[in-house]
Scaffold this active site. Sequence first.
Site, PDB file in Angstrom:
ATOM      1  N   THR A  12     -73.645 -70.587 -50.114  1.00 62.49           N
ATOM      2  CA  THR A  12     -73.074 -70.095 -51.369  1.00 62.49           C
ATOM      3  C   THR A  12     -72.305 -71.177 -52.115  1.00 62.49           C
ATOM      4  O   THR A  12     -72.358 -71.252 -53.349  1.00 62.49           O
ATOM      5  CB  THR A  12     -72.140 -68.898 -51.093  1.00 62.49           C
ATOM      6  N   SER A  54     -77.808 -69.784 -45.653  1.00 64.20           N
ATOM      7  CA  SER A  54     -77.508 -69.859 -44.218  1.00 64.20           C
ATOM      8  C   SER A  54     -78.134 -68.729 -43.418  1.00 64.20           C
ATOM      9  O   SER A  54     -78.184 -68.788 -42.191  1.00 64.20           O
ATOM     10  CB  SER A  54     -75.994 -69.890 -43.976  1.00 64.20           C
ATOM     11  N   THR A  85     -71.651 -69.022 -45.463  1.00 70.72           N
ATOM     12  CA  THR A  85     -70.695 -68.312 -44.607  1.00 70.72           C
ATOM     13  C   THR A  85     -71.355 -67.371 -43.607  1.00 70.72           C
ATOM     14  O   THR A  85     -70.767 -67.073 -42.559  1.00 70.72           O
ATOM     15  CB  THR A  85     -69.711 -67.496 -45.462  1.00 70.72           C
ATOM     16  N   ASP A  86     -72.566 -66.889 -43.892  1.00 67.92           N
ATOM     17  CA  ASP A  86     -73.131 -65.808 -43.075  1.00 67.92           C
ATOM     18  C   ASP A  86     -73.386 -66.219 -41.626  1.00 67.92           C
ATOM     19  O   ASP A  86     -73.244 -65.407 -40.709  1.00 67.92           O
ATOM     20  CB  ASP A  86     -74.418 -65.282 -43.706  1.00 67.92           C
TER      21      ASP A  86
END
Length: 335
Positions: A12, A54, A85-86
Amino acid sequence: MKKILMLGTGGTIACKRGESGLKPLISSEELLSYVPDAKQFCQANSIQILNIDSTNMQPKHWLTMAETIEAHYEEYDGFVICHGTDTMAYTAAALSYLIQNSPKPIVITGAQKPIDMENTDARINLCDSLRFASDNRSCGVTIVFDGKVIAGTRGKKERTKSYNAFSSINFPYIAMIQDGHVIFYLDEKEHLTDHVQFYRTLNPNVALLKLIPSMGADVLDYMAGHYDAVIIESFGVGGLPSYDSGDFYKAIEKWISLGKTVVMTTQVTNEGSNMSVYEIGRSIKKEFGLLEAYDMTLEATVTKLMWILGQTQNVHEIRDMFYRTVNKDILWRAH
């Protein structure tokens, strides 16, 4: 002035909005241009090794990150990886096993909103990460996010939208970053005794089974033909259903007879498992010698197994390596 190498992988933080939604398009060099203040405390260079969402992160990408850091390890004082972030917690844990005892900091960061947006957490997270990577007291693999510094094996994404997305599970924060100052709670760099060690193999054949009430054991039988290890996320402190059919008992017996690895853990995020509390857990663990994750995060359990099985298939060595503490991943010990 510390020399820092930033690795771009997408996520992101590097996204731009298109017709189909957010997509990673911003280069690592362009990311650095959004944090000009970092030039006051470090000299940062960048390499673009990936540019993916990700969600698409795989073990082969973790190996690429570790190989890139190893190739440039002597040239730089620290490293920052920009990441989605995932799956960030999985990557941080994986790198904790692939790069051990590093006196140089390896920081993973990202953002909940792209860096080119007016209201974003990306610029502060990236600047904080470069600052932490430039601090003389920093070492090892960590996540830096929302002003918190988390051991690489202890991070977990607990919020999908908020800026305070990551927590440290069953372990204190290493440090906080406030108003340009790094405040250490745990300063352990002087206790590092071993040299940095890089590993180059992972075994991705690790499966996860999350138990739900009434689930049948036949899914374990299927997994036995396709995976080298299974992590079973059980209820509460841990145990396996003892239905009248005894199918779970038979399924575990099959796994063990094939020389494969079974690890028990809990679906509960905090405080960890302890199968010795209830008969339903104690008896099956004792009979089959099952491994137990105790206070480890799921992300650390998954990636540690991939690392271990990449080094050995010996049952005794697997057990010894699983319970050996790496980057603060486990405090409990097998009884």
